[in-house]
Design a protein around this motif. Structure first.
Motif, PDB file in Angstrom:
ATOM      1  N   ARG A 183       0.663  -1.121  -0.014  1.00 24.07           N
ATOM      2  CA  ARG A 183       0.005  -0.053   0.076  1.00 24.07           C
ATOM      3  C   ARG A 183       0.870   1.352   0.196  1.00 24.07           C
ATOM      4  O   ARG A 183       2.163   1.321   0.101  1.00 24.07           O
ATOM      5  CB  ARG A 183      -0.916  -0.024   1.352  1.00 24.07           C
ATOM      6  CG  ARG A 183      -0.154  -0.040   2.611  1.00 24.07           C
ATOM      7  CD  ARG A 183      -1.302  -0.116   3.661  1.00 24.07           C
ATOM      8  NE  ARG A 183      -2.020  -1.490   3.831  1.00 24.07           N
ATOM      9  CZ  ARG A 183      -3.223  -1.614   3.658  1.00 24.07           C
ATOM     10  NH1 ARG A 183      -3.850  -0.941   2.789  1.00 24.07           N
ATOM     11  NH2 ARG A 183      -3.764  -3.058   3.653  1.00 24.07           N
ATOM     12  N   ASP A 184       0.219   2.288  -0.067  1.00 19.44           N
ATOM     13  CA  ASP A 184       1.040   3.528  -0.128  1.00 19.44           C
ATOM     14  C   ASP A 184       0.926   4.066   1.373  1.00 19.44           C
ATOM     15  O   ASP A 184      -0.005   4.282   1.991  1.00 19.44           O
ATOM     16  CB  ASP A 184       0.018   4.423  -1.065  1.00 19.44           C
ATOM     17  CG  ASP A 184       0.934   5.994  -1.446  1.00 19.44           C
ATOM     18  OD1 ASP A 184       1.886   5.871  -0.392  1.00 19.44           O
ATOM     19  OD2 ASP A 184       0.863   6.605  -2.272  1.00 19.44           O
ATOM     20  N   ALA A 186       2.162   6.910   2.244  1.00 17.13           N
ATOM     21  CA  ALA A 186       2.473   8.423   2.442  1.00 17.13           C
ATOM     22  C   ALA A 186       2.221   9.035   3.638  1.00 17.13           C
ATOM     23  O   ALA A 186       3.168   9.976   4.233  1.00 17.13           O
ATOM     24  CB  ALA A 186       1.511   9.077   1.234  1.00 17.13           C
ATOM     25  N   THR A 196       9.239   7.071  -4.225  1.00 11.40           N
ATOM     26  CA  THR A 196       7.934   6.481  -4.085  1.00 11.40           C
ATOM     27  C   THR A 196       7.558   6.269  -2.453  1.00 11.40           C
ATOM     28  O   THR A 196       8.489   5.904  -2.000  1.00 11.40           O
ATOM     29  CB  THR A 196       7.919   5.192  -4.637  1.00 11.40           C
ATOM     30  OG1 THR A 196       6.661   4.509  -4.482  1.00 11.40           O
ATOM     31  CG2 THR A 196       8.795   4.215  -4.448  1.00 11.40           C
ATOM     32  N   THR A 197       6.419   6.232  -2.142  1.00 12.24           N
ATOM     33  CA  THR A 197       6.265   5.761  -0.666  1.00 12.24           C
ATOM     34  C   THR A 197       5.402   4.337  -0.684  1.00 12.24           C
ATOM     35  O   THR A 197       4.740   4.196   0.404  1.00 12.24           O
ATOM     36  CB  THR A 197       5.206   6.990  -0.117  1.00 12.24           C
ATOM     37  OG1 THR A 197       4.066   7.284  -0.859  1.00 12.24           O
ATOM     38  CG2 THR A 197       6.106   8.247   0.198  1.00 12.24           C
ATOM     39  N   ILE A 198       5.198   3.783  -1.622  1.00 16.36           N
ATOM     40  CA  ILE A 198       4.658   2.480  -1.687  1.00 16.36           C
ATOM     41  C   ILE A 198       5.646   1.420  -1.418  1.00 16.36           C
ATOM     42  O   ILE A 198       6.781   1.241  -1.780  1.00 16.36           O
ATOM     43  CB  ILE A 198       4.107   2.154  -3.215  1.00 16.36           C
ATOM     44  CG1 ILE A 198       3.053   3.108  -3.788  1.00 16.36           C
ATOM     45  CG2 ILE A 198       3.588   0.571  -3.283  1.00 16.36           C
ATOM     46  CD1 ILE A 198       2.770   3.046  -5.242  1.00 16.36           C
ATOM     47  N   ALA A 294       1.118   3.546  -8.260  1.00 14.09           N
ATOM     48  CA  ALA A 294       0.039   3.169  -7.368  1.00 14.09           C
ATOM     49  C   ALA A 294      -0.650   2.082  -8.262  1.00 14.09           C
ATOM     50  O   ALA A 294      -1.733   1.454  -7.473  1.00 14.09           O
ATOM     51  CB  ALA A 294      -0.872   4.405  -7.249  1.00 14.09           C
TER      52      ALA A 294
END
Length: 297
Positions: A183-184, A186, A196-198, A294
């Motif tokens: 999941r993200d 963030a 990226t924050t995934i 995403a």
């Protein structure tokens, strides 16, 4: 002096072939400004690179599996360094103990050169395709807190966070399950342009042993400040100020949330990094170099 060709130009020198070494590293992060080299700051990579460059008599650069933040510790950090083949011999002492692995004498030599708060525990030739960062399958962290009324025993004071308020470990475990999976994250990461924050959070659970409360956190990778932020959010649940539904709602945030504070660095330790078999290292590196989107969630 560089060679000159018949037209008066410089003849390019032959590139120096290099040997990639894998280093297993431990450190007390209290007095370091994190892993990554920074100007006018004492960092783990800076101290190690200085010692290795002294040994090999050539500047070298370390690449780590995880660039830990200021004050964060490690018992299982992994890094690699590329050493020119003709400089490698400088790392060997004149006398070698019978039966020693190839780089055991170098480990002993570094133990004399390095300060007490960082150790190179082992060194080996890296297999083909190995990259300490991009070949990694997952990283393992532990966060430790003490609920003892007196705080933390002096021998552990640099590695355990004293926590003055009661914690509901069962509620924290319930809320932790809301964050597992790809999941993200963030809401839990400090922003880096283009990063990226995934992430895939593979393990997140809590246990209590007398006054010691420990969180075990495993993911394929972590973004900047992520572990301490996740722990900080769950501490709010443990204190009864928030619930599991609030944690689930953070999954929808597009930016770092200001609803909670990151947990202090002193309780966090990188305890291990997993890698695939040698014949899968190159393939793993190609996969992780691709920026996640995403669409993968």
């Amino acid at each position: 002096m560089p060679a000159i060709d018949s037209d008066g130009g410089h003849v390019p020198s032959e590139p120096r072939s290099a040997v990639r070494l894998r280093l297993d590293i431990a450190y007390d992060g209290t007095d370091f400004a994190g892993w990554a080299v920074q100007r006018d700051q004492r960092t783990v990579a800076g101290v190690l690179e200085e010692a290795l460059s002294t040994v090999f008599r050539v500047p070298v650069v370390l690449r780590a599996a995880g660039r830990t933040d200021t004050g964060v510790h490690a018992t299982g950090q992994t890094a690699h360094v590329d050493v020119p083949e003709d400089a490698l011999a400088h790392g060997y002492p004149r006398t070698v103990r019978a039966g020693d692995p190839e780089f055991r004498p170098l480990v002993r030599r570094l133990a004399r050169l390095l300060p007490d708060d960082v150790r190179v525990r082992d060194i080996a030739r890296a297999p083909a395709g190995f990259d300490a960062r991009f070949s990694a399958l997952r990283r393992h962290y532990v966060y430790r807190l003490s609920l003892a009324p007196y705080g933390v025993d002096p021998q552990q004071a640099r590695f355990v966070t004293p926590w003055p308020r009661a914690l509901d470990v069962a509620a924290m475990n319930e809320a932790s399950r809301e964050l597992l999976g790809l999941r993200d994250f963030a809401a839990f990461c400090r922003h880096r342009p283009g990063a990226t924050t995934i992430r895939e959070l593979q393990r997140l659970d809590w246990e209590r042993n007398d006054d010691l409360v420990s969180a075990h956190v495993t993911a394929d990778a972590f973004c900047w400040n992520m572990v301490r932020s996740v722990v900080g959010a769950l501490l709010a649940v443990g204190e009864g100020r928030r619930g599991a539904a609030w944690v689930a709602g953070l999954r929808e945030e597009a930016r770092r949330s200001s609803d909670f504070a990151a947990a202090p660095a002193r309780g966090l330790t990188l305890i291990g990094v997993d890698y695939p078999p040698a014949d899968q290292l190159a393939a793993r590196t190609l996969i992780t170099r691709d920026l996640r989107s995403a669409d993968e969630i």
